[in-house]
Design a protein around this motif. Sequence first.
Motif, PDB file in Angstrom:
ATOM      1  N   UNK A  48       7.089   8.277   8.320  1.00  0.00           N
ATOM      2  CA  UNK A  48       7.608   9.696   7.910  1.00  0.00           C
ATOM      3  C   UNK A  48       9.686   8.944   6.891  1.00  0.00           C
ATOM      4  N   UNK A  49      10.243   8.260   7.709  1.00  0.00           N
ATOM      5  CA  UNK A  49      11.550   8.284   7.207  1.00  0.00           C
ATOM      6  C   UNK A  49      10.784   7.146   6.212  1.00  0.00           C
ATOM      7  N   UNK A  50      10.375   6.071   6.060  1.00  0.00           N
ATOM      8  CA  UNK A  50       9.860   4.859   5.622  1.00  0.00           C
ATOM      9  C   UNK A  50       9.544   5.871   4.041  1.00  0.00           C
ATOM     10  N   UNK A  51       8.377   6.704   4.236  1.00  0.00           N
ATOM     11  CA  UNK A  51       7.905   7.249   3.240  1.00  0.00           C
ATOM     12  C   UNK A  51       9.043   8.032   2.626  1.00  0.00           C
ATOM     13  N   UNK A  89       0.986  -1.468   0.005  1.00  0.00           N
ATOM     14  CA  UNK A  89       0.038   0.231   0.021  1.00  0.00           C
ATOM     15  C   UNK A  89       0.858   0.732   0.169  1.00  0.00           C
ATOM     16  N   UNK A  90       2.051   1.098   0.508  1.00  0.00           N
ATOM     17  CA  UNK A  90       2.736   2.212   0.578  1.00  0.00           C
ATOM     18  C   UNK A  90       3.749   2.407  -0.679  1.00  0.00           C
ATOM     19  N   UNK A 124       3.089   5.413  -5.263  1.00  0.00           N
ATOM     20  CA  UNK A 124       4.312   5.307  -7.003  1.00  0.00           C
ATOM     21  C   UNK A 124       2.594   6.778  -7.953  1.00  0.00           C
ATOM     22  N   UNK A 125       1.414   6.336  -7.072  1.00  0.00           N
ATOM     23  CA  UNK A 125       0.466   7.331  -7.753  1.00  0.00           C
ATOM     24  C   UNK A 125       0.868   9.098  -7.616  1.00  0.00           C
ATOM     25  N   UNK A 126       1.601   8.894  -6.275  1.00  0.00           N
ATOM     26  CA  UNK A 126       2.213  10.697  -6.190  1.00  0.00           C
ATOM     27  C   UNK A 126       3.117  11.527  -6.922  1.00  0.00           C
ATOM     28  N   UNK A 127       4.115   9.696  -7.319  1.00  0.00           N
ATOM     29  CA  UNK A 127       5.444  10.272  -8.416  1.00  0.00           C
ATOM     30  C   UNK A 127       4.142  10.341  -9.659  1.00  0.00           C
ATOM     31  N   UNK A 128       2.991   9.802  -9.631  1.00  0.00           N
ATOM     32  CA  UNK A 128       2.797   9.988 -11.595  1.00  0.00           C
ATOM     33  C   UNK A 128       2.465  10.889 -11.658  1.00  0.00           C
ATOM     34  N   UNK A 129       1.510  11.688 -10.538  1.00  0.00           N
ATOM     35  CA  UNK A 129       0.874  12.764 -10.731  1.00  0.00           C
ATOM     36  C   UNK A 129       1.310  14.282 -10.181  1.00  0.00           C
TER      37      UNK A 129
END
Length: 361
Positions: free
Chosen positions: A255-258, A221-222, A227-232
């Motif tokens: 936050x660190x993992x993200x 899910x993360x 991926x969706x955020x970067x695509x947009x």
Amino acid sequence: MSRIVLIEDDLLLAENTSLILTLNGYECFVANSTKEGILLIEEINPDLVVCDIMLDSMDGFDVLRIIRQEKGFINLPFIFLSGLADMTDKRKGMNLGADDFLTKPYSSKDLIETIQARIEISSVKKVNAEIETRKNAIDVFYKISTHEYLTPLNGIINFGTLLEEMISQNDLADASTIVKAIQISGQRMLRVTRKLLWHNQLVNGINPWGNTSKSRLNVAELQRSIFSFLKNSTTNQFDFNIQGDAFYLFDFNRDSLDQMITELLQNVIQYSDSKFEITSNNYFDNEMIVLTIKNHYKGTYTMNTSMIKPFYQAHYSKDMNGSGLGLYIIKEWVERQKGSLEVNTHNNIFEVVLKIPASLN
């Protein structure tokens, strides 16, 4: 207190030498075999090694070769002890990178003076190396600043001016496109700035990633969210496919993992060939969550794990720029979580294998 690893299979001599070192203010760790000695060096990361030449299954030359060539202790001061220190031995040792020899029997005075001299020389080398590292970092920053800072900064200023003109003319038809372009430029500057700040903290012995808050995180899910955020939020075109079962990480700072996975996926996306999907296969192996991410890349370059260093420029063609810090930062982070990062390129495929313990407890 300087730490010394002593590798000596003569138990009485090892005990006496250890006592001399301790009485002279050194912290001494004794190994009576080559295998134990190599493990001690890896575990302790000492300031100096004192090693007998005539040992058990391997000799001292083998120990020196292994720690220099295979374990990466390139600058660790290394002193040989030998009752047979003829010119052939000395030449062989020096060719492998030994710093000095002491011939048995040696006096306490000779032992301490030799060790003190080598630690002092090593300290000077470390200071000079740190100065050179900082100088190189500054040089590289100047080289990348035009592309990594001025380009997005000019974009923000120019698009902001254009947006101001559109507002004054009450023509907002393309305003959302302009705002998105400003956001992309700002995110690019934020990414570079964050990596430079992290690197500065690491150089100064500070851990940038304290796990102050803990979360239960679904890995797939993360990734899908990132991926969706970067695509947009990028002009790069790509499709992605996440495979594998749903696995969870426990006790990690979200936050660190993200930020680390975002940085990793940005590295993967940056030069991807849009004709091919980016794939991520997630699986569980020996208490570790394993992410294997692959893409087909554009351009011609070679990359492997050993090449991951601060400011290393992996891409050589004119359109491939960057700070060279991304993979280094990820590797530092994941190793502090007791995981690992491996990268490789082959047949125009860039492959990343990220291993993270399922739980930090």
